[in-house]
Motif scaffolding. Structure first.
Motif, mmCIF file in Angstrom:
data_model
loop_
_atom_site.group_PDB
_atom_site.id
_atom_site.type_symbol
_atom_site.label_atom_id
_atom_site.label_comp_id
_atom_site.label_asym_id
_atom_site.label_seq_id
_atom_site.Cartn_x
_atom_site.Cartn_y
_atom_site.Cartn_z
ATOM 1 N N GLU A 122 -66.698 -19.734 -93.969
ATOM 2 C CA GLU A 122 -66.402 -20.897 -94.791
ATOM 3 C C GLU A 122 -64.989 -21.443 -94.561
ATOM 4 O O GLU A 122 -64.702 -22.595 -94.905
ATOM 5 C CB GLU A 122 -66.565 -20.550 -96.269
ATOM 6 C CG GLU A 122 -65.597 -19.498 -96.775
ATOM 7 C CD GLU A 122 -65.824 -19.160 -98.246
ATOM 8 O OE1 GLU A 122 -66.744 -19.763 -98.842
ATOM 9 O OE2 GLU A 122 -65.084 -18.318 -98.788
ATOM 10 N N THR A 138 -70.300 -14.431 -93.628
ATOM 11 C CA THR A 138 -71.010 -15.697 -93.733
ATOM 12 C C THR A 138 -70.786 -16.344 -95.093
ATOM 13 O O THR A 138 -70.275 -15.724 -96.033
ATOM 14 C CB THR A 138 -72.516 -15.509 -93.510
ATOM 15 O OG1 THR A 138 -73.070 -14.810 -94.635
ATOM 16 C CG2 THR A 138 -72.787 -14.722 -92.230
ATOM 17 N N GLU A 139 -71.191 -17.601 -95.200
ATOM 18 C CA GLU A 139 -71.039 -18.324 -96.451
ATOM 19 C C GLU A 139 -71.901 -17.730 -97.558
ATOM 20 O O GLU A 139 -71.655 -17.986 -98.741
ATOM 21 C CB GLU A 139 -71.375 -19.802 -96.232
ATOM 22 C CG GLU A 139 -70.402 -20.508 -95.295
ATOM 23 C CD GLU A 139 -70.734 -21.960 -95.066
ATOM 24 O OE1 GLU A 139 -71.811 -22.394 -95.522
ATOM 25 O OE2 GLU A 139 -69.929 -22.661 -94.430
ATOM 26 N N LEU A 140 -72.901 -16.933 -97.196
ATOM 27 C CA LEU A 140 -73.753 -16.267 -98.179
ATOM 28 C C LEU A 140 -73.200 -14.914 -98.609
ATOM 29 O O LEU A 140 -73.794 -14.240 -99.442
ATOM 30 C CB LEU A 140 -75.166 -16.085 -97.608
ATOM 31 C CG LEU A 140 -75.923 -17.376 -97.260
ATOM 32 C CD1 LEU A 140 -77.274 -17.056 -96.636
ATOM 33 C CD2 LEU A 140 -76.106 -18.238 -98.508
ATOM 34 N N GLY A 141 -72.066 -14.509 -98.014
ATOM 35 C CA GLY A 141 -71.456 -13.249 -98.398
ATOM 36 C C GLY A 141 -71.848 -12.061 -97.545
ATOM 37 O O GLY A 141 -71.315 -10.963 -97.732
#
Length: 340
Positions: A249, A320-323
């Protein structure tokens, strides 16, 4: 020595990714083995008469030779200047060698040479020697350019991935993937609602500012050209023996570049850049270095994207942006030929 798993040269061997690294290690480094070459830096560091010089060479086979934001001449000068600059040197002198296909228009050659002159003036360097060869029709594709560069490294300055320490901060000077997508769009006749231009530019002003602000807290710098950010980070991790964690991110990618990459099935982290800088700096110097980068036009979009780890030696991890966290590997194959 045979290249593992390969009997002939493939386009992927020029990608800057895993195949390129294997070719360099198993053929060139193995044969020319010496301590200077074994550092595998963007420029060799030479001790000559009490002075430290940086020496680099590069060849340029861009297709197309003219593209939004530059041309093969501009990229030849900027690419060589940048290899010197990220090595901590003040770039001074360049050579220029041309391999020209019979039938190539002289007005186009004049345009390329003028572009080289303008880029050299902007970078504060001079082209002081060169060579010209002409080959028959079909034995080259328009024009190829080889450059070499020499710069001076101030005493006491040492930049190397081997200087990286856990906790060091990873900075980038701007958005990723602009050059690679600009070349692809021009080659394939693609158009986007917002035009994409190459970021081709000399980096010696911003590298000098980074070094002045960070001093010996600047561990190393690189320009993420062939293979993009992902491949360059893997090179840094491999040479340092450290792990690197970057956050998806935080990595700057222009909206139009991200959208085009999603449409084309390309990861922007593997696209080439020709005017961007990666700097690994000590944590206590990161804020000052980032501030200085942002104060310059070529670094106004600079951000912190990650850190050096105490574990996961030689690996690059992407949060990632989802963690979730996954391994970010080096480029494999050749998704975009002849981008520099």
């Amino acid at each position: 020595m045979k290249i593992p798993g390969d009997d002939v040269i493939q386009l992927g061997h020029g990608s800057g990714g895993d195949l390129t690294n294997r070719l360099v290690r198993e053929v060139f480094q193995h044969t020319f083995d010496n301590p200077i070459l074994d550092e595998l830096l963007d420029a060799a560091v030479l001790e000559v008469g009490g002075s430290r010089l940086a020496f680099t060479t590069d060849s340029f086979v861009v297709d197309p030779i003219f593209f939004p934001g530059g041309d093969i001449g501009k990229i030849a000068v900027c690419g060589t200047v940048n290899d010197l600059a990220v090595s901590g040197a003040e770039p001074l002198f360049l050579s220029a060698g041309f391999i020209i296909e019979e039938g190539f228009p002289i007005p186009d050659l004049r345009r390329i040479v003028r572009s080289m002159r303008e880029a050299a003036e902007r970078a504060g360097v001079r082209v002081v020697t060169g060579d010209t060869k002409v080959v028959g029709r079909g034995n080259a594709d328009k024009v190829f350019i080889n450059t070499a560069g020499i710069g001076v490294i101030p005493g006491g300055r040492r930049l190397s991935p081997r200087c990286m320490e856990p906790g060091d901060v990873v900075l980038v000077s701007g958005t990723m993937g602009d050059h690679g997508l600009a070349i692809l769009a021009q080659r394939e006749g693609l158009s986007f609602s917002t035009p994409v231009e190459s970021d081709c530019a000399p980096l010696n002003r911003i590298t000098a500012a980074v070094l002045e602000a960070g001093g010996d807290g600047v561990r190393c710098m690189r320009d993420p050209t062939r293979g993009g950010l992902a491949t360059t980070l893997n090179e840094l991790a491999g040479q340092s023996g450290r792990g690197i964690l970057v956050k998806e991110e935080l990595i700057p990618v222009r909206r139009e570049v991200r959208g085009a990459c999603e449409m084309l099935g390309i990861d922007p982290l593997y696209l080439a850049n020709e005017g961007k800088l990666i700097a690994v700096v000590a944590p206590e110097k990161a804020e000052m270095v980032l501030k200085v980068m942002k104060s310059l036009p070529e670094g106004r979009e600079a951000v912190e994207i990650g850190e050096v780890l105490s574990s996961d030696e030689g690996l690059v991890l992407l949060e990632t942006e989802l963690g979730a966290t996954r391994i970010l590997t080096m480029l494999e194959g050749e998704p975009l030929p002849r981008i520099c």
